[in-house]
Design an enzyme around this catalytic site. Sequence first.
Site, mmCIF file in Angstrom:
data_model
loop_
_atom_site.group_PDB
_atom_site.id
_atom_site.type_symbol
_atom_site.label_atom_id
_atom_site.label_comp_id
_atom_site.label_asym_id
_atom_site.label_seq_id
_atom_site.Cartn_x
_atom_site.Cartn_y
_atom_site.Cartn_z
ATOM 1 N N LYS A 38 9.343 40.197 16.800
ATOM 2 C CA LYS A 38 8.629 41.372 16.299
ATOM 3 C C LYS A 38 7.750 40.916 15.139
ATOM 4 C CE LYS A 38 9.239 46.124 14.733
ATOM 5 N NZ LYS A 38 8.218 46.046 13.667
ATOM 6 N N ASP A 40 4.843 41.224 12.064
ATOM 7 C CA ASP A 40 4.608 42.122 10.935
ATOM 8 C C ASP A 40 3.109 42.129 10.637
ATOM 9 O OD1 ASP A 40 5.161 43.844 8.885
ATOM 10 O OD2 ASP A 40 5.951 42.334 7.510
ATOM 11 N N GLU A 176 11.732 39.949 11.127
ATOM 12 C CA GLU A 176 11.935 41.399 11.064
ATOM 13 C C GLU A 176 12.813 41.907 12.183
ATOM 14 O OE1 GLU A 176 9.213 45.469 11.016
ATOM 15 O OE2 GLU A 176 8.298 43.541 10.593
#
Length: 327
Positions: A38, A40, A176
Amino acid sequence: MVALSTRKPDPVPAFIPPCLATLADAPPRGDDWVHEIKFDGYRLQAHIADGSVKLLTRTGIDWTARFPSLAKALKSLKVKSAIIDGEAVVEDERGLTSFVKLVEALETGQWSEMIFIGFDLLYLDGVNITSGPLIERKDLLKAVLTRSRSKHLRYSEHMASEGATVLKEACSFGLEGIISKRTDRPYRSGRNSEWLKSKCLQTDEFVIGGYLVSSVEDKAIGALALGTFEQGKLVYVGRVGTGFTHDTARALWKKMQPLKGAASPFSAPLTAVQRRGVVWVEPKLVAQIAYSTRTGDLLLRHAAFKGLREDKPASDVHRPKTRKTKS
């Protein structure tokens, strides 16, 4: 593999609303899922056609001018036409994507630090391939992106290992979280259960409903009062008072001045402590916030400001619902 050569040309879509991941309490299990990091950053949809490039936000706003280095790199790809779903990022000194660094790069024009990470291919050389399975779309995308030598372009690799193991590894590196995707499904716009996100760190968007003036600096903010919209009403979720640099504290204060209001925008009355010192503003700005957890009454704990999000209207900021993953 998607048979491109046997298909009649499809019209080039002006914009394809993005597929959005649903928050899950744990990664899904099974061989029909793959897992990606994931990132950012800012979600962007890259449109390449007739030697030109457009970069659109997740709501379809043209941000090409904000990412000139990425547009130039994408223009060099060996394709006649393509639509690539991806993310604009900047990495920190550890090699991790950082929204804070991305905001700084956009504000200062540090185009050389920006990277476009592609994770899905929706259209290629005259053919709309959204109906094909994810794994085939990714194979085509990898072939397109790995032919490029640009430092600004990268392919989002996936892992077919057990999701829980991938998430544990991601968390150990300070990432994350991960996005889990069904390998056999077409691309579907909107939020669905075929893309699931599992987080190591809690990061979400919140609406700014007020601010506190800095106690140590003139014309700077010291904290923000935050909320989310629930059934059209702004619900208070707490304050954030860390994560601001001197520059961002002053820049935020300046942005707040035209939005100042006489009354609280929150739907329910705040306690004396919650409203003490707050300057109310119209709920139009969206902040990305990292936090450890929520209290029993859903207030944020250990919140830190990461940056303003300019790609999402405040009215779209709701408390995310978590999908229970079957064991």
